[in-house]
Design an enzyme around this catalytic site. Sequence first.
Site, short mmCIF file in Angstrom:
data_model
loop_
_atom_site.label_atom_id
_atom_site.label_comp_id
_atom_site.label_asym_id
_atom_site.label_seq_id
_atom_site.Cartn_x
_atom_site.Cartn_y
_atom_site.Cartn_z
N ASP A 49 -12.00 -8.10 4.24
CA ASP A 49 -11.13 -7.23 3.44
C ASP A 49 -11.98 -6.40 2.48
O ASP A 49 -12.67 -6.94 1.62
CB ASP A 49 -10.15 -8.09 2.65
CG ASP A 49 -9.13 -7.26 1.88
OD1 ASP A 49 -8.04 -7.01 2.41
OD2 ASP A 49 -9.45 -6.84 0.74
N TYR A 54 -13.72 -0.27 -3.63
CA TYR A 54 -14.74 -1.30 -3.83
C TYR A 54 -16.16 -0.73 -3.67
O TYR A 54 -17.14 -1.37 -4.05
CB TYR A 54 -14.58 -2.50 -2.87
CG TYR A 54 -13.25 -3.22 -2.93
CD1 TYR A 54 -12.32 -2.97 -3.94
CD2 TYR A 54 -12.92 -4.18 -1.98
CE1 TYR A 54 -11.10 -3.62 -3.98
CE2 TYR A 54 -11.69 -4.84 -2.02
CZ TYR A 54 -10.79 -4.54 -3.01
OH TYR A 54 -9.58 -5.20 -3.04
N LYS A 79 -8.43 0.12 2.38
CA LYS A 79 -7.22 0.54 1.65
C LYS A 79 -7.36 1.96 1.11
O LYS A 79 -8.46 2.40 0.78
CB LYS A 79 -6.98 -0.43 0.47
CG LYS A 79 -7.06 -1.89 0.85
CD LYS A 79 -6.73 -2.83 -0.29
CE LYS A 79 -7.08 -4.26 0.07
NZ LYS A 79 -8.45 -4.66 -0.22
N HIS A 112 -2.94 0.97 -1.28
CA HIS A 112 -3.43 -0.02 -2.26
C HIS A 112 -2.41 -0.33 -3.38
O HIS A 112 -2.23 -1.48 -3.76
CB HIS A 112 -4.74 0.50 -2.86
CG HIS A 112 -5.69 -0.57 -3.28
ND1 HIS A 112 -7.06 -0.46 -3.13
CD2 HIS A 112 -5.50 -1.77 -3.85
CE1 HIS A 112 -7.63 -1.55 -3.60
NE2 HIS A 112 -6.71 -2.36 -4.03
#
Length: 270
Positions: A49, A54, A79, A112
């Site tokens: 994930d 990120y 996402k 998200h």
Amino acid sequence: MDLTLHSDYTLNNQERIPVLGCGFFKVPDGHQTIDAVLDALALGYRLIDTASVYGNERSVGEAIKRSGINRDEIYVTTKLWNEDQGYEQAKRALEGSLKKLSMTYVDLYLLHWPVAGKRQESWRAIEDLHDRGFCKSIGVSNYLKPHLVELLMHCRVKPVVNQLEISPFNYLSRLDTIQFCRKNDIHIEAYSPLTKGLKLSDPRLLKIARKYYRSPAQVLLRWSLQEGFTAIPKSSGKEHLLENSKVFDFSLSISDMDLLSAMNENLTTG
Ligand code: NDP
């Protein structure tokens, strides 16, 4: 049915998702993410994930390539970040993510957060990306019941997953949304299932962990499994990755499940 690290659940579009995975929030791009993803894959995890926000999609893609494991044996989620919401922006965002991941598709693309005024057109873009094969499944994250009611009224493609922060420490405060998802065949992925480490020394949790000769983290993950969620704990260290994978050879009694579920403190770690 006895679950293993290789077990999966069937989603409402008949695609399959592993019962346990690994999240890589806050793992820095570069060798740390590459090493952690390679370790996770070597230990048998098959769900990775990540998210554009990120900042480590490039390293996730690199590690998957280096692992030598067939792409279709690994379940990759990314996402759509809030700033990229909107019809055209969302399309460009997935294109950018796929480029960084060096992939032609992701297994699951998630919206998200339910950004006000943008989430519906973003979902329309995600549906179109799904039609074109850039994501095998599409879902949402951080959607509460009212967001889901709205989405189900307007969507053409139903979300397969809702990824939510869930642990015993916030279960009851999410119950309304959890029950709605179950009723509408939307699978739940539990993020921050280890409470970001904040509650691992809770005496009530420690007492249950001692009873089963397991760590508090293993008890939390086992609770998640028995609730039927796909948990995606984050760990950048091999020892924790290994420990977290060993949750298939014991089970919590119904009364201990109840004790855990009653530990609610409306915890939100984000
Ligand atoms: P987690 O609840 O998974 O906790 C992670 C923390 O627990 C890290 O500090 C980790 O340390 C530690 N840890 C891991 N395993 C153990 C263990 N066995 N014993 C003790 N400590 C342990 O938090 P996250 O918030 O990272 O959630 C997990 C994933 O969920 C994210 O990585 C991300 O993929 C996803 N997520 C999604 C969000 C969304 O909005 N959709 C929001 C937040 C997370 P160490 O690294 O040293 O092992």
